[in-house]
Design a protein around this motif. Structure first.
Motif, PDB file in Angstrom:
ATOM      1  N   SER A   1       0.750  -1.139   0.106  1.00 59.79           N
ATOM      2  CA  SER A   1       0.107   0.155   0.124  1.00 59.79           C
ATOM      3  C   SER A   1       0.739   1.274   0.049  1.00 59.79           C
ATOM      4  N   LEU A   2       0.567   2.063  -1.281  1.00 57.42           N
ATOM      5  CA  LEU A   2       1.318   3.415  -0.884  1.00 57.42           C
ATOM      6  C   LEU A   2       0.834   4.370  -0.274  1.00 57.42           C
ATOM      7  N   SER A   3      -0.630   4.588  -0.428  1.00 53.17           N
ATOM      8  CA  SER A   3      -1.666   5.473   0.207  1.00 53.17           C
ATOM      9  C   SER A   3      -2.922   4.637   0.623  1.00 53.17           C
ATOM     10  N   ASP A   4      -4.081   5.548   0.927  1.00 54.23           N
ATOM     11  CA  ASP A   4      -5.381   4.673   1.011  1.00 54.23           C
ATOM     12  C   ASP A   4      -5.857   3.934  -0.313  1.00 54.23           C
ATOM     13  N   ASN A   5      -5.571   4.428  -1.355  1.00 53.69           N
ATOM     14  CA  ASN A   5      -5.859   3.938  -2.559  1.00 53.69           C
ATOM     15  C   ASN A   5      -5.082   3.654  -3.590  1.00 53.69           C
ATOM     16  N   ASP A   6      -3.814   3.761  -3.456  1.00 49.25           N
ATOM     17  CA  ASP A   6      -2.758   3.509  -4.430  1.00 49.25           C
ATOM     18  C   ASP A   6      -1.864   2.247  -3.956  1.00 49.25           C
ATOM     19  N   ILE A   7      -1.703   1.198  -4.625  1.00 48.23           N
ATOM     20  CA  ILE A   7      -1.074  -0.030  -4.342  1.00 48.23           C
ATOM     21  C   ILE A   7      -0.172  -0.414  -5.235  1.00 48.23           C
ATOM     22  N   ILE A   8       0.696  -1.180  -4.992  1.00 48.12           N
ATOM     23  CA  ILE A   8       1.519  -2.181  -5.780  1.00 48.12           C
ATOM     24  C   ILE A   8       1.529  -3.585  -5.733  1.00 48.12           C
ATOM     25  N   ILE A   9       1.317  -4.263  -6.997  1.00 50.66           N
ATOM     26  CA  ILE A   9       1.022  -5.608  -6.981  1.00 50.66           C
ATOM     27  C   ILE A   9       2.307  -6.308  -7.211  1.00 50.66           C
TER      28      ILE A   9
ATOM     29  N   THR B   1       2.238 -15.245 -16.757  1.00 51.25           N
ATOM     30  CA  THR B   1       2.191 -14.519 -15.628  1.00 51.25           C
ATOM     31  C   THR B   1       1.273 -13.173 -15.876  1.00 51.25           C
ATOM     32  N   SER B   2       1.333 -12.642 -17.231  1.00 52.53           N
ATOM     33  CA  SER B   2       0.627 -11.414 -17.629  1.00 52.53           C
ATOM     34  C   SER B   2      -0.889 -11.732 -17.277  1.00 52.53           C
ATOM     35  N   ARG B   3      -1.186 -12.832 -17.609  1.00 54.35           N
ATOM     36  CA  ARG B   3      -2.647 -13.184 -17.362  1.00 54.35           C
ATOM     37  C   ARG B   3      -3.156 -13.045 -16.136  1.00 54.35           C
ATOM     38  N   GLN B   4      -2.267 -13.731 -15.028  1.00 56.61           N
ATOM     39  CA  GLN B   4      -2.545 -13.599 -13.606  1.00 56.61           C
ATOM     40  C   GLN B   4      -2.457 -12.016 -13.132  1.00 56.61           C
ATOM     41  N   VAL B   5      -1.560 -11.311 -13.612  1.00 57.99           N
ATOM     42  CA  VAL B   5      -1.500 -10.129 -12.966  1.00 57.99           C
ATOM     43  C   VAL B   5      -2.396  -9.110 -13.361  1.00 57.99           C
ATOM     44  N   LYS B   6      -2.802  -9.273 -14.448  1.00 59.59           N
ATOM     45  CA  LYS B   6      -4.007  -8.461 -15.198  1.00 59.59           C
ATOM     46  C   LYS B   6      -5.244  -8.745 -14.387  1.00 59.59           C
ATOM     47  N   ALA B   7      -5.552  -9.949 -14.110  1.00 55.93           N
ATOM     48  CA  ALA B   7      -6.659 -10.264 -13.269  1.00 55.93           C
ATOM     49  C   ALA B   7      -6.615  -9.880 -11.823  1.00 55.93           C
ATOM     50  N   TYR B   8      -5.562  -9.777 -11.220  1.00 55.18           N
ATOM     51  CA  TYR B   8      -5.452  -9.198  -9.803  1.00 55.18           C
ATOM     52  C   TYR B   8      -5.568  -7.431  -9.978  1.00 55.18           C
ATOM     53  N   VAL B   9      -4.973  -7.179 -11.181  1.00 53.51           N
ATOM     54  CA  VAL B   9      -5.139  -5.363 -11.136  1.00 53.51           C
ATOM     55  C   VAL B   9      -6.734  -5.322 -11.458  1.00 53.51           C
ATOM     56  N   ALA B  10      -7.566  -5.939 -12.316  1.00 54.97           N
ATOM     57  CA  ALA B  10      -8.915  -5.916 -12.444  1.00 54.97           C
ATOM     58  C   ALA B  10      -9.696  -5.973 -11.287  1.00 54.97           C
TER      59      ALA B  10
ATOM     60  N   VAL C   1       2.943  -3.105 -11.123  1.00 49.96           N
ATOM     61  CA  VAL C   1       3.041  -4.459 -10.931  1.00 49.96           C
ATOM     62  C   VAL C   1       4.448  -4.612 -10.781  1.00 49.96           C
ATOM     63  N   LEU C   2       4.854  -5.383  -9.843  1.00 55.91           N
ATOM     64  CA  LEU C   2       6.319  -5.757  -9.535  1.00 55.91           C
ATOM     65  C   LEU C   2       6.394  -7.289  -9.801  1.00 55.91           C
ATOM     66  N   ILE C   3       7.159  -7.586 -10.722  1.00 55.29           N
ATOM     67  CA  ILE C   3       7.513  -9.092 -10.775  1.00 55.29           C
ATOM     68  C   ILE C   3       9.063  -9.360 -10.295  1.00 55.29           C
ATOM     69  N   ILE C   4       9.237 -10.314  -9.203  1.00 55.05           N
ATOM     70  CA  ILE C   4      10.478 -10.757  -8.586  1.00 55.05           C
ATOM     71  C   ILE C   4      10.851 -12.212  -8.995  1.00 55.05           C
ATOM     72  N   ALA C   5      11.980 -12.334  -9.818  1.00 54.95           N
ATOM     73  CA  ALA C   5      12.379 -13.760 -10.160  1.00 54.95           C
ATOM     74  C   ALA C   5      13.955 -13.518 -10.093  1.00 54.95           C
ATOM     75  N   PRO C   6      14.485 -14.954 -10.118  1.00 52.20           N
ATOM     76  CA  PRO C   6      15.902 -14.996 -10.168  1.00 52.20           C
ATOM     77  C   PRO C   6      16.579 -14.317 -11.445  1.00 52.20           C
ATOM     78  N   SER C   7      15.919 -14.317 -12.628  1.00 50.95           N
ATOM     79  CA  SER C   7      16.337 -13.498 -13.537  1.00 50.95           C
ATOM     80  C   SER C   7      15.322 -13.502 -14.762  1.00 50.95           C
ATOM     81  N   PHE C   8      15.412 -12.881 -15.892  1.00 49.81           N
ATOM     82  CA  PHE C   8      14.325 -12.910 -16.858  1.00 49.81           C
ATOM     83  C   PHE C   8      14.942 -13.377 -18.229  1.00 49.81           C
ATOM     84  N   SER C   9      14.226 -13.851 -19.072  1.00 52.70           N
ATOM     85  CA  SER C   9      14.547 -13.920 -20.562  1.00 52.70           C
ATOM     86  C   SER C   9      14.513 -12.748 -21.178  1.00 52.70           C
ATOM     87  N   ASP C  10      15.351 -12.708 -22.383  1.00 52.37           N
ATOM     88  CA  ASP C  10      15.156 -11.188 -23.117  1.00 52.37           C
ATOM     89  C   ASP C  10      13.680 -11.072 -23.655  1.00 52.37           C
TER      90      ASP C  10
END
Length: 614
Positions: A502-510, A527-536, A548-557
């Motif tokens: 939570s950044l404020s009462d209404n602003d968030i990072i997923i 992953t994008s389908r997942q996070v878009k469902a959360y955003v909705a 939306v913040l995604i944390i992983a060991p590393s990402f492909s190009d």
């Protein structure tokens, strides 16, 4: 649950009574307080338009006005409201279903009536025999209570106990060594408390701004800040869970001294029954520490030395011990009453979960013990998120177990036998989380062998959950607001976000925490389908998803490119070793400050640059 959290759960209608009370307080206080007047002006002079954090700030500013108003209304209220307040302000009852509050009220009414009948028999017995002093004290208090209640009728007014009369009766009860439950039971003899009508009474308390009622959930919410006010009004400066800690450290002889001081039975009573009799009696903590626990002939120096030992036993960290008995009592009360936030910080979310799981393994009835001690509903699902909402800390849970039981746990998990066993257990779980944080990159890459080499005991099937929990722990260390209550309200059986910041009462990072065993993380479409469902879901509940913040060991190009080109949501990527680098830099600074805005830049975040500029 903090006021700000409650305000984020209830709707505008359910907030209305509290806001009206707060508005009235602010209007009265602002007349003589320029700072408050300016604060109200900054929110356009309309409290109803204020955010949850602004309302919390206003409440803090007018806290003493609010307390005085509540005290006046409670003093003029019925005995039924006072009984209900006593229930609602107890540990574990700050969030509960209306039906459960009604069940607790029925139980309390039955126990109070039973005690009233017992005391009435003692009063009728008179002042003869071995119980001369106790029966005489009960008879005096009963007579004074009757006079205070019925004397209004002489002036053709409704019978009631006024504020002034209540103050005198409180002093009288203390001087006669009557406990809180005895005073309430004698009042019940004079002014009989109704057995029904709990919902109407709850609505009355809501009108006073004391609680919130969610009609949709059929739940009652009392913020921690209000509970603290109620305890102060009742002269209860230490919650029962802290009284329990003190009593666990006392000897059997000292527990008997406390019971004897209040005319209670000690012969043939077990240690655990002594402890819970004392807690239920409502004996004031200050009197317990200054007089009741000591032998009658103990002098001041002996009592001061005993409190010094008690401070050590409770592991209270102090700069100055205090030279007088009152100073040492104040130190104990202040340290314990303000311990909650510090105690939650002592264990990460992951460590707390593991502690509860371990205790359940050694004591299968642990959850039932918890429910009984904190008056939780029998069919309630108890997890660490629920315990946090009820302000029940890891320390609170460990003190529910007897000293012998806690030593058994310590021995079973192979800890050293020196020092305080409860703190040794807590430190062991804190260290377990620290190991996972130190080896965060190996955890992200699911390197089970590397984790075993450093003594991090993780099951392969639980690595994904552990990575999510440790990621939250890192964000908590970075002082970000991990909002578990909001996450729980947003998640469904199908869509379950890992992290909500939570950044404020209404602003968030997923946030999404992804592990990957071999190579780079490359599952963008899934992953994008997942996070878009959360955003909705979040946006449907009136939240603005800043990132939306995604944390992983590393990402492909391809994953990085797809994230940067996605026009539907703003996505930031952060590699696990990069987050660990930021954490290490944060911990190395003297006065670090990490802004969550650093996570909203989009694309693959440059952790080295973020770490350098902390």
């Amino acid at each position: 649950m903090k006021l700000n959290q409650v305000l984020s759960i209830v709707n505008q209608v359910e907030k209305s009574k509290f806001i009206s009370c707060l508005d009235r307080m602010c209007t009265d206080a602002a007349k003589n307080n320029k700072k408050l007047a300016k604060t109200i002006e900054n929110i356009d002079g309309q409290i109803k338009n204020a955010s949850g954090s602004e309302i919390t700030q206003l409440f803090s500013t007018v806290r003493e006005f609010f307390k005085d108003s509540l005290k006046e209304q409670i003093m003029m209220s019925s005995a039924q409201l006072n009984l209900l307040i006593n229930i609602l302000s107890r540990d574990g009852n700050c969030v509960a279903r209306i039906s459960w509050i009604e069940a607790l009220y029925a139980k309390e009414w039955k126990e109070l009536t039973k005690l009233s009948n017992e005391l009435q028999n003692s009063i009728k017995e008179g002042s003869d025999g071995s119980l001369f002093e106790r029966n005489r004290a009960l008879k005096i208090y009963h007579a004074c209570m009757k006079e205070a209640y019925f004397n209004d009728e002489k002036s053709n007014r409704d019978a009631k106990v006024t504020d002034d009369e209540r103050s005198i009766l409180n002093v009288l009860a203390e001087e006669l060594s009557l406990t809180t439950d005895e005073s309430a039971a004698i009042e019940h003899l004079v002014d009989v408390i109704p057995q029904n009508g709990v919902l109407d009474a709850l609505n009355g308390l809501r009108d006073m701004g004391l609680l919130f009622i969610s009609r949709k959930r059929q739940e009652v919410f009392i913020p921690d800040e209000i509970v603290t006010l109620l305890n102060e009004i009742q002269g209860k400066y230490l919650a029962d869970k802290y009284i329990l800690r003190v009593l666990r450290t006392l000897t059997d002889a000292e527990l008997s001294n406390i019971l004897k001081a209040h005319g209670r039975k000690i012969r043939g009573v077990s240690r655990i029954d002594k402890i819970y009799t004392i807690i239920h009696s409502g004996i004031r903590a200050a009197k317990l520490l200054s007089d009741d626990m000591h032998n009658v002939d103990d002098n001041q120096n002996h009592r001061k030395d005993r409190l010094k030992q008690l401070i050590n036993d409770l592991e209270i960290d102090v700069d100055k011990l205090g030279t007088t008995l009152d100073e040492r009592i104040s130190l104990i009360l202040t340290s314990l009453s303000s311990a909650t936030d510090k105690e939650f910080d002592s264990l990460s979310a992951s460590g707390f979960k593991q502690l509860l799981k371990t205790l359940e393994e050694h004591f299968p009835s642990m959850i039932e013990v918890l429910k009984g001690a904190f008056e939780l509903e029998p069919n309630e699902t108890v997890d660490t998120e629920k315990l946090r909402a009820l302000s029940i800390t890891p320390h609170d849970i460990l003190y529910l177990l007897s000293n012998d039981e806690i030593r058994d746990v310590r021995d079973a998990i192979g800890l050293a036998k020196r020092g305080n066993p409860r703190l040794a257990i807590l430190e062991s779980f804190a260290n377990a989380t620290d190991k996972l944080i130190e080896n965060y990159d190996a955890l992200a890459r699911r390197d089970i062998n590397a984790l075993k080499e450093v003594g991090a005991d993780v099951i392969e099937s639980e690595i994904g959950i552990k990575f999510e929990e440790v990621t939250k722990a890192i964000f908590e260390i970075l002082e970000l607001n991990i909002d578990e209550d909001l996450r729980k309200s947003l998640n469904t059986a199908k869509d379950k976000a890992d992290i909500i910041i939570s950044l404020s009462d209404n602003d968030i990072i997923i946030g999404e925490a992804k592990t990957c065993k071999n190579g780079d993380f490359a599952k963008y479409s899934t992953t994008s389908r997942q996070v878009k469902a959360y955003v909705a879901r979040a946006e449907n509940q009136g939240k603005r998803v800043a990132q939306v913040l995604i944390i992983a060991p590393s990402f492909s190009d391809d994953f990085i490119e797809s994230a940067e080109m996605d026009t539907e949501v703003n996505i930031s990527l952060l590699e696990a070793h990069g987050l660990k680098l930021i954490l290490d830099s944060f911990k190395s600074k003297r006065n670090p400050k990490f802004s969550p805005k650093l996570l909203t830049k989009g694309g693959l975040l440059k952790a080295e640059l973020i770490a350098k500029n902390l």
